[in-house]
Motif scaffolding. Structure first.
Motif, PDB file in Angstrom:
ATOM      1  N   ASN A  44       0.836  -1.185   0.000  1.00  0.00           N
ATOM      2  CA  ASN A  44       0.000   0.000   0.000  1.00  0.00           C
ATOM      3  C   ASN A  44       0.879   1.246   0.000  1.00  0.00           C
ATOM      4  O   ASN A  44       1.964   1.246   0.586  1.00  0.00           O
ATOM      5  N   ARG A  45       0.413   2.268  -0.652  1.00  0.00           N
ATOM      6  CA  ARG A  45       1.159   3.529  -0.709  1.00  0.00           C
ATOM      7  C   ARG A  45       0.804   4.439   0.459  1.00  0.00           C
ATOM      8  O   ARG A  45       1.564   5.335   0.792  1.00  0.00           O
ATOM      9  N   ASN A  46      -0.361   4.256   1.034  1.00  0.00           N
ATOM     10  CA  ASN A  46      -0.913   5.232   1.969  1.00  0.00           C
ATOM     11  C   ASN A  46      -1.454   4.491   3.176  1.00  0.00           C
ATOM     12  O   ASN A  46      -2.376   3.685   3.040  1.00  0.00           O
ATOM     13  N   THR A  68       6.015  10.511   3.682  1.00  0.00           N
ATOM     14  CA  THR A  68       5.533  11.851   3.993  1.00  0.00           C
ATOM     15  C   THR A  68       4.287  11.744   4.855  1.00  0.00           C
ATOM     16  O   THR A  68       3.495  10.816   4.682  1.00  0.00           O
ATOM     17  N   HIS A  96      -0.206   9.350   9.906  1.00  0.00           N
ATOM     18  CA  HIS A  96      -0.437   9.190   8.469  1.00  0.00           C
ATOM     19  C   HIS A  96       0.899   9.142   7.744  1.00  0.00           C
ATOM     20  O   HIS A  96       1.718  10.039   7.925  1.00  0.00           O
ATOM     21  N   GLY A  98       2.470   8.400   3.820  1.00  0.00           N
ATOM     22  CA  GLY A  98       2.391   8.047   2.403  1.00  0.00           C
ATOM     23  C   GLY A  98       3.796   7.851   1.871  1.00  0.00           C
ATOM     24  O   GLY A  98       4.705   8.591   2.241  1.00  0.00           O
ATOM     25  N   ASN A  99       3.958   6.851   1.035  1.00  0.00           N
ATOM     26  CA  ASN A  99       5.275   6.621   0.447  1.00  0.00           C
ATOM     27  C   ASN A  99       5.067   6.314  -1.031  1.00  0.00           C
ATOM     28  O   ASN A  99       4.434   5.324  -1.382  1.00  0.00           O
ATOM     29  N   VAL A 100       5.596   7.171  -1.892  1.00  0.00           N
ATOM     30  CA  VAL A 100       5.283   7.060  -3.314  1.00  0.00           C
ATOM     31  C   VAL A 100       6.039   5.933  -4.013  1.00  0.00           C
ATOM     32  O   VAL A 100       5.666   5.530  -5.106  1.00  0.00           O
ATOM     33  N   SER A 101       7.090   5.421  -3.396  1.00  0.00           N
ATOM     34  CA  SER A 101       7.889   4.428  -4.122  1.00  0.00           C
ATOM     35  C   SER A 101       8.270   3.215  -3.283  1.00  0.00           C
ATOM     36  O   SER A 101       8.762   2.238  -3.834  1.00  0.00           O
ATOM     37  N   ASN A 123      -5.252   0.794   5.472  1.00  0.00           N
ATOM     38  CA  ASN A 123      -4.984   1.322   4.122  1.00  0.00           C
ATOM     39  C   ASN A 123      -6.184   2.134   3.648  1.00  0.00           C
ATOM     40  O   ASN A 123      -6.386   2.351   2.472  1.00  0.00           O
ATOM     41  N   PHE A 124      -7.027   2.556   4.595  1.00  0.00           N
ATOM     42  CA  PHE A 124      -8.235   3.335   4.364  1.00  0.00           C
ATOM     43  C   PHE A 124      -9.364   2.469   3.816  1.00  0.00           C
ATOM     44  O   PHE A 124     -10.419   2.975   3.455  1.00  0.00           O
TER      45      PHE A 124
END
Lengths: 652, 652
Positions: A44-46, A68, A96, A98-101, A123-124
């Motif tokens: 998951n990214r978020n 972030t 919270h 988030g990690n884009v990569s 993961n929402f």
């Protein structure tokens, strides 16, 4: 995870899925990347981490994160890496990230508020207890980076040949090289698991050109490196082997030194193929295959007893909750994956892992049920690979081997569901229907064996379904005997040619008391590889092949992997069927040894059990068995002996 | 994409999904990242591109890729970036690309074999025509990187204040800063969309501390920068505004200079909020919201007519095929997304985009149907947000506004399915059932209006459902009049307070002929912002607020976005309802103008249509209309005038 220690946390399964994805993209061949050819999930990214503390006193904490985001305490926001003060009373904490990569992860330092057991990750869509791994316990780490330990491997020998220098490191290395050059020259590195491959400058699997003293050398698997167009003294190499350390509580020493070497080379082979995950081979494919991993864990149970690698591999194979296709595209591999969890549970008694993975087991089995017909038989759909084995199997319509695996999957759901206190009656009905129809349609009374396919009308018999039927206790003693006679010991039935299925076959033969036969297979097949100079066991071995031909596979002159996890199966066969150790309750709460050691005059072996070991000694007059834990028993010559922790039991 | 040009290719939708993910992680607040609070998809990690060429002659090509992998021609493997020779005859080409952290993409250079239309992309589950974007046409590009053009924005004015220097760039900038320092000093940059915010060193939204001449300055949105603790001459700033260039075929000039300024500031506002995607605001949230994007494209249709931004936004919002939750978690936003595709199709006539996105529309609508009850009403499930608007709406049980959107979604499926030649009768049945039940349960004869909820028994009326009923032609002329009288012009019904729903309200009022009223709203509401010095239009404006209060929102003193896409709605209202231009067939194959220009003495405006423009001039005696394409007509004072391409039609 102890209550008192902070660890890195992530959405459960995400570390394994993300690293598994990286693993499946690590294959290299002749200057090309070779990504695995199936759908590959990522993490998951978020992710949102939450926990509520009822504080009896004020406290402080700091959140470190990979990504972030922010921290909110009672809806007031704070930055990562800053000291956050909490007051007495109720503190709702949300983090919270988030990690884009890469993998979003957190580590919380604090006396009371810290990243230990109890944090939920969302993961929402779905929320569950956060995942963690014993490899990541320090705040200065990043769970996106595997921290390999390194071992310097000096050159064992070198020689001038083919207008260059051949370096032999004397063992299989999975790592990089330090290149020392006498002058300002660039060289070519030609790698080989075999000398033949390394010296084949044109066709060797791995090659790096234009290497200077400062070149970054890619991590590769090899024993030999050939450097063409140099003379002795112009170049020196040192290998840096990389590994994730693990304990090995097992040992095996008998009067037969060949068997002892087979045990040790098997250990080395599995060791190399299991760092973060069970992979198939270190040179090739470097991928995580469910069938290979299933067998690797059977071997692991009798050697490293490493629960973590097995858990990581199971999670990586399964991917995210939504199922896009069968594991490695293979229906039987998905089926084996479910059984693998049962085996993991029997081995470890780890209820919390079972609870965590159970929703993914259930959705996997529901996925199977969606592709069953009115008889309960599972069939292959477009793009599904009904593999079973590389063998002439009649795959028209539904196939018997798959049905037997599905039966065992239902049994797994019944067993595991019961452990978790769930109502599993639905699976019992499915089991009954499938069992009845299996016997009705696939058991052939005349042939006294299971046929591959009933729809084709050919009534073709192969070993595979019959082997599974033995292993998964589908048939009674009479039918077992028929199968042994009519199939397993029947030379008219096509022989198993792959080591993958040879594993299952030897397992079944031992189960039917054919240890003597299997012992000869160990000596011939695995001993044969040692005769050819193997330092690790191969993907496949054909005693009839010699010279360059030994290394070819899949139409590639060096396509064969010479360090392949399933090659280590002697450990399992010796531990499970000669020493005869097995858990009789999950996590070895009770366990049993049924030694069948006629082939050995003397033996000293230590085998792992959960939180302990069992030591068995045989000499001319007696068997001596000691376990470090209660719960064991020995069955020998029709008698049963109870074991007491750390007390020798002597059997004459 | 022309047949002759190579472009970068990827799995369809993946560029938009990946960049959309990056966009939704770009929010920053007071030194913290603020990832969007919903499930966020990423692109596929592993993609296979395939195509078969029947070659009449040998040819060569080179594959460039972002990721690891290889090229196979008739099963023979080649490396990326090497010249590959193809022989005459059939050539099956496969390109495997895995990318562990970004978008897997390929670019093929060659005369015959090249990356143009016709390549299939597979994620090993589904295969479809590859995606591409006009931004990526050169082999030296990387579609993981957005190439912004930059514009240097010098300081418009500066002043010494609060023991520091306040720099005013005179316009909204979305970009970085060049910092010039007179000495070896470090400074603090305090940003503001308003002067008030920039000068609030403690609470300004964006701040960067310890800035030296070499510091990397993060991209941010601002008009003002305050540097505390410096004197005039110690520091100089230059802003570097970043943007993705787009054409603007529209213009608007009337005798009312305030309306002209409103048009121009609207254009600037939408321009800033639309680079790769339609985002809500440049300072905040920097996220892609389906409701905001829906409106942005209505405005876009009358200004930039940028099809690409709309396509990208629709794809980014929808994510991968499997649906995890509603867009931005909001049920009505998912519902609007479907209608947005109908609008995109009406605007562009782009059948190939419709075909590409249709499976995702269908699965979206099927997702809605799964949450309808026996009356066909859509209801909210756990974690679904039935938003409609920030207003006191009776949301007990099912809610009327959502049903009207669902009706329009069914209509969209009927229209779009018909275009693609699909059988849509299922949706007609759903439509009929829902329509009948909507009128039966939600239309209140006594109140002559739609009530919010029938289950609560409160019979509460708000404007929202009634506005949607007007916009989506749910009611006949009589009921329209009732709604106008009993709801829209009824001061006892709670006023719309958000600019988001004000858009729909003004749209509905104009549709009912209330242009005069709407004109006053333009002057008061948007003119009011200009009076307060706005250079872009705000997220919200309350004429009663003054001073610092104007900038507060969501409990944050500077929470209000002062450059918010929906603030640009005057463009749509003027274009659609005053000039009265609209397509009457997809892609403006036919189009109509119904000018209602009583408020203007003179007017010169150019508006876009697909592949052309329409120019309208009004002076004291006549209307002059010219279109660059055939298919248009003007309806004025009960008469219809046909337009011919590039011929003036004069109406007196």
């Amino acid at each position: 995870m102890s209550e008192s220690t902070a660890v890195w946390l992530w959405y459960p399964g995400d570390f394994e899925i993300h690293q598994g994805m990286l693993q499946n993209f690590k294959r290299e061949e002749r200057g090309m990347g070779w990504p695995a050819y199936w759908y590959i999930d990522d993490c998951n990214r978020n992710v949102k981490f939450t926990r509520t503390y009822q504080l009896g006193q004020p406290t402080q904490f700091i959140v470190h994160a990979i990504g972030t985001g922010y921290v909110a305490v009672n809806e007031h926001k704070y930055r990562f890496d800053e000291v956050i003060n909490c007051e007495t009373g109720k503190n709702d904490i949300e983090i919270h990230v988030g990690n884009v990569s890469g993998l979003p992860a957190i580590y919380i330092e604090g006396n009371i508020v810290k990243s230990d057991e109890g944090w939920l990750a969302s993961n929402f869509v779905t929320s569950a207890l956060s995942g963690h791994d014993p490899l990541y316990t320090r705040p200065d780490q990043d769970p996106n980076v595997i921290e390999y330990e390194t071992k310097t491997v000096p050159v064992a020998s070198h020689k001038s040949v083919d207008n260059g220098i051949l370096f032999d490191f004397g063992r299989a290395v999975d790592g990089t090289l330090i290149v020392t050059l006498a002058g300002p020259k660039t060289i070519t590195l030609c790698y080989g698991e075999s000398e033949t491959e390394a010296r084949d400058v044109e066709y060797c699997y791995y090659k790096q050109e234009n290497v200077s003293a400062n070149s970054q050398i890619r991590k590769r698997a090899f024993r030999y490196v050939f450097v063409p167009n140099v003379t002795d003294g112009e170049v020196d190499l040192t290998a840096i082997h990389e590994f994730v350390p693990k304990l090995n509580p097992s040992s095996f020493k008998s009067d037969n030194s060949l068997i002892n070497r087979i045990w040790n080379v098997s250990t080395e082979t599995l060791n190399l193929c299991s760092n973060v995950f069970f992979i198939d081979g270190i040179k090739r494919d470097r991928w995580i295959w469910a069938g290979d991993a299933y067998q690797a864990n059977f071997i692991n149970q009798y050697s490293f007893f490493n629960e973590d690698i097995d858990k990581r591999t199971l999670l990586a194979l399964r991917g995210q909750y939504d199922i896009k296709q069968h594991m490695n595209t293979i229906v039987d591999y998905s089926l084996l994956w479910v059984i693998g969890i049962l085996n993991h549970y029997q081995m470890t008694g780890d209820k919390s892992f079972l609870k965590m993975i159970f929703p993914k087991m259930e959705s996997m089995v529901r996925y199977f049920i969606q592709q069953t017909n009115d008889k309960g038989f599972i069939y292959g759909r477009k793009n599904d690979w009904i593999f079973v084995d590389w063998s002439e199997i009649d795959k028209e319509g539904t196939v018997s081997a798959e049905q037997i695996l599905l039966l065992e999957d239902y049994k797994t759901m019944l067993t595991c569901g019961k452990v978790l206190g769930k109502d599993m009656s639905e699976y019992q009905e499915k089991y009954n229907q499938l069992y009845d129809n299996l016997m009705k349609y696939f058991w052939d009374d005349e042939k006294s064996a299971f046929i591959d396919s009933y729809e084709s009308g050919k009534r073709h018999v192969t070993r595979h379904a019959n082997i599974f039927a033995i292993l998964f206790d589908i048939v009674d003693a009479d039918k077992q005997k028929s199968i042994l006679k009519n199939v397993l010991l029947n030379d008219h039935i096509t022989q198993i040619t792959t080591p993958y299925f040879k594993f299952f076959e030897q397992d079944a033969l031992c189960k039917l008391g054919e240890q003597k036969r299997v012992y000869q297979v160990l000596l011939n097949y695995w001993g044969g590889m040692l005769d050819r100079g193997a330092v690790t066991f191969w993907e496949e071995f054909d005693p009839k092949q010699h010279g360059k031909d030994m290394y070819a596979m899949y139409g590639d002159p060096y396509g064969k992997s010479l360090c392949h996890a399933w090659g280590a199966s002697p450990i399992y066969l010796l531990g499970r069927h000669f020493i005869g150790l097995r858990p009789t309750q999950p996590g070895y709460a009770t366990f049993k040894l049924t030694p069948k050691l006629d082939e050995f005059k003397t033996l000293h072996s230590v085998l792992p059990i959960k939180n302990g070991t069992v030591t068995i000694d045989k000499d001319a007059t007696k068997l001596t068995v000691t376990a470090t834990r209660d719960g064991g028993s020995v069955e020998f010559n029709g008698k049963t002996y109870s074991l007491k922790a750390n007390e020798k039991t002597i059997i004459r």
